[in-house]
Design a protein around this motif. Structure first.
Motif, PDB file in Angstrom:
ATOM      1  N   UNK A  34       0.825  -1.209   0.000  1.00  0.00           N
ATOM      2  CA  UNK A  34       0.000   0.000   0.000  1.00  0.00           C
ATOM      3  C   UNK A  34       0.860   1.260   0.000  1.00  0.00           C
ATOM      4  N   UNK A  35       1.983   1.227   0.699  1.00  0.00           N
ATOM      5  CA  UNK A  35       2.851   2.405   0.752  1.00  0.00           C
ATOM      6  C   UNK A  35       3.318   2.804  -0.643  1.00  0.00           C
ATOM      7  N   UNK A  36       3.697   1.814  -1.443  1.00  0.00           N
ATOM      8  CA  UNK A  36       4.140   2.126  -2.800  1.00  0.00           C
ATOM      9  C   UNK A  36       3.022   2.645  -3.678  1.00  0.00           C
ATOM     10  N   UNK A  37       1.828   2.041  -3.575  1.00  0.00           N
ATOM     11  CA  UNK A  37       0.702   2.480  -4.402  1.00  0.00           C
ATOM     12  C   UNK A  37       0.240   3.872  -3.996  1.00  0.00           C
ATOM     13  N   UNK A  38       0.183   4.144  -2.685  1.00  0.00           N
ATOM     14  CA  UNK A  38      -0.231   5.468  -2.219  1.00  0.00           C
ATOM     15  C   UNK A  38       0.741   6.548  -2.681  1.00  0.00           C
ATOM     16  N   UNK A  39       2.030   6.238  -2.649  1.00  0.00           N
ATOM     17  CA  UNK A  39       3.016   7.200  -3.152  1.00  0.00           C
ATOM     18  C   UNK A  39       2.827   7.433  -4.644  1.00  0.00           C
TER      19      UNK A  39
END
Length: 233
Positions: free
Chosen positions: A105-110
């Motif tokens: 999720x951290x990568x997608x949110x970024x």
């Protein structure tokens, strides 16, 4: 049953320490699935900070600005909130699979934050070039118009990105069979996080961008005024 493994073992450890006195040379070891959980948690304590550091470095290499990098990084805690809410609503406990979902999720949110910030920068640069060609300075109204163009009129591509990601994750929520429970716990943080991250991307990031660029405009105007006072025409 009906509770997380780590919480159960913690209560069991307290009960053993309070009620059992081991003779010299004897000790107790908690093994089995709990031992695997501790090993995975130890690895995650290294993987999660390294992941966040890599995301920060990649964003900085892209924008070459600490301020813009921090604006995008703000999408991560907002995404975390949505993932935790959906986990609580579905009654899921924190596990290794859930932690993997939050890392993804951290990568997608970024990524969604980068899309928004790129549109805002392009719109503001276009306005600045137009004003420079006219021999005029950029005003607060120009900044507002650029944000409206970059944020409001570019909703469709940002929403398409979010919908495409969620369309690939929702079938996992309804799947059944071998491995489905693990995959669901990976997908749940991403689905909930994408909802709250989208709200941040469409509402909060443009507001923060306006504050940052407004501060930069004031700094440039003060610097230009000092130069004009020091070197009058």
């Amino acid at each position: 049953r009906d509770r997380d493994l780590g919480g159960y073992v913690a209560d069991a450890q307290k009960a053993v320490q309070a009620s059992i006195a081991f003779p010299p040379g004897y000790y107790v070891v908690w093994s089995g699935q709990y031992e695997y959980l501790e090993r995975a948690a130890a690895r995650l304590r290294i993987v999660v900070p390294v992941t966040l550091l890599i995301i920060f470095l990649l964003l900085y290499l892209n924008f070459r600005s600490v301020a813009e990098t921090l604006i995008v990084m703000l999408s991560l805690p907002f995404a975390l909130v949505g993932g935790l809410w959906l986990m609580w609503w579905l009654g899921f406990n924190l596990s290794v699979a859930v932690a993997v979902g939050f890392i993804a999720l951290a990568g997608v949110a970024a990524e969604t934050g980068v899309v928004m910030l790129i549109y805002l920068n392009h719109a503001f640069e276009a306005v600045a070039r137009r004003r420079a060609a006219e021999g005029l300075a950029v005003t607060r109204e120009d900044l507002h118009d650029a944000i409206m163009e970059g944020a409001v009129e570019r909703v469709r591509p940002k929403m398409m990105t979010v919908v495409a990601i969620m369309a690939g994750l929702l079938p996992i929520m309804w799947s059944s069979g071998t491995g489905s429970e693990i995959m669901q716990r990976i997908a749940v943080p991403m689905i909930g996080g994408m909802v709250s991250s989208t709200v941040l991307t469409l509402v909060v990031i443009p507001a923060i961008f306006a504050l940052v660029e407004g501060w930069r405009m004031r700094s440039r105007n003060k610097h230009a005024a000092r130069n004009l006072a020091a070197n009058p025409v």
